[in-house]
Design an enzyme around this catalytic site. Sequence first.
Site, PDB file in Angstrom:
ATOM      1  CD  GLU A   1     -59.332 -32.993   4.712  1.00  0.00           C
ATOM      2  OE1 GLU A   1     -59.853 -33.222   3.598  1.00  0.00           O
ATOM      3  OE2 GLU A   1     -58.408 -33.676   5.182  1.00  0.00           O
TER       4      GLU A   1
ATOM      5  CE  LYS B   1     -58.894 -36.693   3.025  1.00  0.00           C
ATOM      6  NZ  LYS B   1     -58.068 -36.351   4.188  1.00  0.00           N
TER       7      LYS B   1
ATOM      8  CD  GLU C   1     -62.238 -39.467   8.330  1.00  0.00           C
ATOM      9  OE1 GLU C   1     -61.630 -40.294   7.641  1.00  0.00           O
ATOM     10  OE2 GLU C   1     -62.579 -38.358   7.901  1.00  0.00           O
TER      11      GLU C   1
ATOM     12  CG  HIS D   1     -63.703 -34.996   5.773  1.00  0.00           C
ATOM     13  ND1 HIS D   1     -62.611 -34.216   6.100  1.00  0.00           N
ATOM     14  CD2 HIS D   1     -63.229 -36.245   5.580  1.00  0.00           C
ATOM     15  CE1 HIS D   1     -61.531 -34.982   6.093  1.00  0.00           C
ATOM     16  NE2 HIS D   1     -61.874 -36.220   5.776  1.00  0.00           N
TER      17      HIS D   1
ATOM     18  N   GLY E   1     -53.942 -37.258   7.501  1.00  0.00           N
ATOM     19  CA  GLY E   1     -52.893 -36.752   6.630  1.00  0.00           C
ATOM     20  C   GLY E   1     -51.570 -36.503   7.331  1.00  0.00           C
TER      21      GLY E   1
ATOM     22  CG  ASN F   1     -62.414 -38.268   1.332  1.00  0.00           C
ATOM     23  OD1 ASN F   1     -62.558 -37.741   0.230  1.00  0.00           O
ATOM     24  ND2 ASN F   1     -62.442 -37.585   2.470  1.00  0.00           N
TER      25      ASN F   1
HETATM   26  P1  13P Z   1     -55.772 -39.805   5.351  1.00  0.00           P
HETATM   27  O1  13P Z   1     -56.013 -41.301   5.201  1.00  0.00           O
HETATM   28  O2  13P Z   1     -55.052 -39.219   4.171  1.00  0.00           O
HETATM   29  O3  13P Z   1     -55.173 -39.466   6.667  1.00  0.00           O
HETATM   30  O4  13P Z   1     -57.223 -39.121   5.324  1.00  0.00           O
HETATM   31  C1  13P Z   1     -58.237 -39.650   6.117  1.00  0.00           C
HETATM   32  C2  13P Z   1     -59.493 -38.965   5.784  1.00  0.00           C
HETATM   33  O5  13P Z   1     -59.655 -37.780   6.047  1.00  0.00           O
HETATM   34  C3  13P Z   1     -60.536 -39.731   5.091  1.00  0.00           C
HETATM   35  O6  13P Z   1     -61.723 -39.033   5.007  1.00  0.00           O
END
Ligand code: 13P
Length: 247
Positions: A95, A11, A164, A93, A170, A9
Amino acid sequence: ARKFFVGGNWKCNGSVQQVNDLVSMLNQSTLSTDTEVVVCPSQVYIQGVAEKLRKDVGVGAQDVWTQGNGAFTGETSADMLSDMGVGWAVVGHSERRGKGEPDAEVAAKAKYALDKGLKVIACCGEPLESREAGTTNEFVFPQIKAYADAFTKEDWKNVVIAYEPIWAIGTGLTATPEQAQDTHADIRKYLGEIAGAEVAEETRILYGGSATAATAGGLSAKEDIDGFLVGGASLKPEFADIVNCNG
Ligand code: 13P
């Protein structure tokens, strides 16, 4: 057996240059044929990636709308994605959920995408307060239930779940293999209760949250961890090591 799956991902990251470099890196990497690999660029780069990327790596969108084309400013329809040869979409997700997407809307996005022939990475995961209060399942199960209410048994063949934990995303605070395994096993058991034993047995459950080449091996050794959804490390050469960690 469930085929190992690693999604990247990306992002809201990248530039024309960085995306081209990432595609070149992937095109030149040795990637295990025992792993299904999908990368999810920002929507603006998705067509270029779909055109230039090796064909044994799938391309996914990071989100998708609940309906087809129309007056939905800023949204991307599954119809457009499948028109461009994009095979996958991420939904739910954290986010995006954090901006106020309820479980039912997330599930509706997934269902519409499935109906248009896309495959879906269906996300779930709890905040730190739930983990600390010991109520992870109470938070995650309704997210899974919303998917199960929307999907047919056939639909589940085209779905992978990504667990997740929000506190791990993150932050560098990767869940331990035991923490992740416990929750994956609980999700699989619950899936068995609401969607049937076959769906539970066959559906891949990915772990996401600060997964790196260093942590992937220990996590992937666990019975119910069928791969990863990788954020930060998917922008680096170590992504190939995560893809290959299961060999
Ligand atoms: P990170 O690997 O940067 O922690 O992000 C995970 C994530 O949200 C994948 O969708």
